[in-house]
Design an enzyme around this catalytic site. Structure first.
Site, PDB file in Angstrom:
ATOM      1  N   GLN A 131      23.934 -11.382   4.857  1.00 27.60           N
ATOM      2  CA  GLN A 131      22.428 -11.740   4.358  1.00 27.60           C
ATOM      3  C   GLN A 131      22.092 -10.471   3.521  1.00 27.60           C
ATOM      4  OE1 GLN A 131      19.931 -13.445   7.426  1.00 27.60           O
ATOM      5  NE2 GLN A 131      18.182 -13.354   5.992  1.00 27.60           N
ATOM      6  N   SER A 173      27.880 -10.372  10.565  1.00 23.98           N
ATOM      7  CA  SER A 173      26.840 -11.239  10.784  1.00 23.98           C
ATOM      8  C   SER A 173      27.105 -12.785  10.366  1.00 23.98           C
ATOM      9  CB  SER A 173      25.552 -10.479  10.451  1.00 23.98           C
ATOM     10  OG  SER A 173      24.308 -11.082  11.228  1.00 23.98           O
ATOM     11  N   LEU A 174      26.099 -13.166   9.609  1.00 23.13           N
ATOM     12  CA  LEU A 174      26.286 -14.667   9.002  1.00 23.13           C
ATOM     13  C   LEU A 174      27.539 -14.782   8.584  1.00 23.13           C
ATOM     14  CD1 LEU A 174      24.997 -17.064   7.709  1.00 23.13           C
ATOM     15  CD2 LEU A 174      24.283 -15.414   5.564  1.00 23.13           C
ATOM     16  N   ARG A 183      20.917 -21.710  12.821  1.00 21.29           N
ATOM     17  CA  ARG A 183      20.700 -20.172  13.195  1.00 21.29           C
ATOM     18  C   ARG A 183      19.471 -19.534  12.334  1.00 21.29           C
ATOM     19  NH1 ARG A 183      22.923 -15.312  10.668  1.00 21.29           N
ATOM     20  NH2 ARG A 183      23.693 -13.725  12.435  1.00 21.29           N
ATOM     21  N   HIS A 201      20.126  -9.163  15.679  1.00 18.81           N
ATOM     22  CA  HIS A 201      21.181  -8.206  16.567  1.00 18.81           C
ATOM     23  C   HIS A 201      20.321  -7.385  17.835  1.00 18.81           C
ATOM     24  CE1 HIS A 201      24.067 -10.431  14.363  1.00 18.81           C
ATOM     25  NE2 HIS A 201      23.564  -9.818  13.193  1.00 18.81           N
ATOM     26  N   GLN A 256      26.639 -13.118  19.573  1.00 20.22           N
ATOM     27  CA  GLN A 256      26.319 -12.452  18.449  1.00 20.22           C
ATOM     28  C   GLN A 256      24.786 -12.027  18.021  1.00 20.22           C
ATOM     29  OE1 GLN A 256      25.760 -13.684  14.358  1.00 20.22           O
ATOM     30  NE2 GLN A 256      27.931 -13.115  13.703  1.00 20.22           N
TER      31      GLN A 256
END
Length: 293
Positions: free
Chosen positions: A9, A88-89, A113, A195, A244
């Site tokens: 992101q 991440s994403l 998500r 996170h 995650q």
């Protein structure tokens, strides 16, 4: 060996993916399919929306996922990964392009998500900060001394660790980390404490969707954020994907482990070149490039 890495992101820009839509019939089909799945015209926002339009939670994550996955698919036979990873994403893009997840399931999960994270952010105001110029161990030890929710979130490269937590926790942490020698402690313009334990409601919500998704063995190891290991077993992939949201992104360790696995070139897929910069900070001798059609 080629390691393909997928953007996270923050790399979005107006016009992203328009060249792919115009050049490749398969890309056009996938973009149109995405509009149907999401039930709104995301392609119009991606191709001609403002920065503000692209910052909407329901847009940002699917937009980066779509750009990354459709770019990889547009490479055709030139897309030959020996290993993949996503920040991440980007891990969802990595899973789709390595055939562990279908395009449809990947997009649905990314959208779920995004919405679950938005809900968690609204429930409890929180934020993140980038800490520059300190060893990871010093940051970790300092955070442990703070009586607020504040944890390491992104191990991006040597001397660059992003922390995540409550508004008060981040404020205290930035002051303390500057006192112990951080070169900079920069609050980030983000909607919440990604996170971190504050994403637990989103993790619970997303777990059901991930458990219902059809995840199969990928064509190559997927180095996942949670443990920085190259995973191929579907059950492990699933467990790591669920964990995650509340666990740190171990990007430094992932890159180091990919190099140990034999990576000689890192190819970034998606908007921007942030990950190439991080790879170079982790190992300056490593060859990097952006995927292009």
């Amino acid at each position: 060996m080629n390691a393909y890495i997928f953007s996270g992101q923050g790399a979005q820009f107006s016009g992203m993916g328009k060249d792919l839509y115009d050049l490749f019939p398969q890309a056009k089909d996938l973009f149109n399919k995405a509009n149907d799945i999401l039930k709104f015209d995301i392609t119009n926002i991606m191709f001609s929306g403002s920065e503000e339009d692209l910052r909407q939670t329901k847009v940002t994550q699917p937009a980066i996922f779509l750009h990354s996955v459709i770019l990889a698919k547009s490479l055709g036979e030139n897309f030959k990964p020996d290993m993949v990873a996503g920040h991440s994403l980007g891990e969802f893009s990595a899973l789709v392009t390595s055939n562990a997840l279908s395009f449809e399931d990947g997009l649905k999960l990314v959208f779920a998500r995004a919405m679950a994270m938005q809900k968690a952010c609204e429930a409890e105001p929180s934020t993140m900060a980038a800490i520059l110029g300190l060893e990871d161990a010093v940051v970790e030890k300092t955070l442990q001394s703070i009586d607020e929710v504040v944890v390491p979130a992104n191990y991006n490269s040597s001397g660059q660790l992003v922390i995540s937590g409550s508004l008060k926790g981040i404020e205290i942490a930035c002051e303390k980390l500057k006192e112990v020698g951080a070169r900079r402690a920069l609050p980030l313009k983000v909607g919440g404490a990604f996170h971190s334990p504050l994403m637990e409601p989103a993790r619970i919500e997303l777990a059901e969707a991930i458990n219902n998704a059809n995840i199969i063995e990928p064509i190559c190891p997927v180095f996942q954020n949670v443990n920085a290991k190259g995973i191929t077993r579907p059950n492990e992939i699933r467990e790591n994907l669920i964990a995650q949201l509340t666990s740190p992104v171990r990007w430094t360790q992932s890159v180091e482990n990919m190099i140990a696995f034999g990576a000689t070139k890192f190819i970034e897929v998606g908007p921007g070149n942030v990950l190439q910069g991080l790879v170079k900070k982790i190992n300056r001798d490593m060859e990097t490039e952006s995927a292009s059609v």
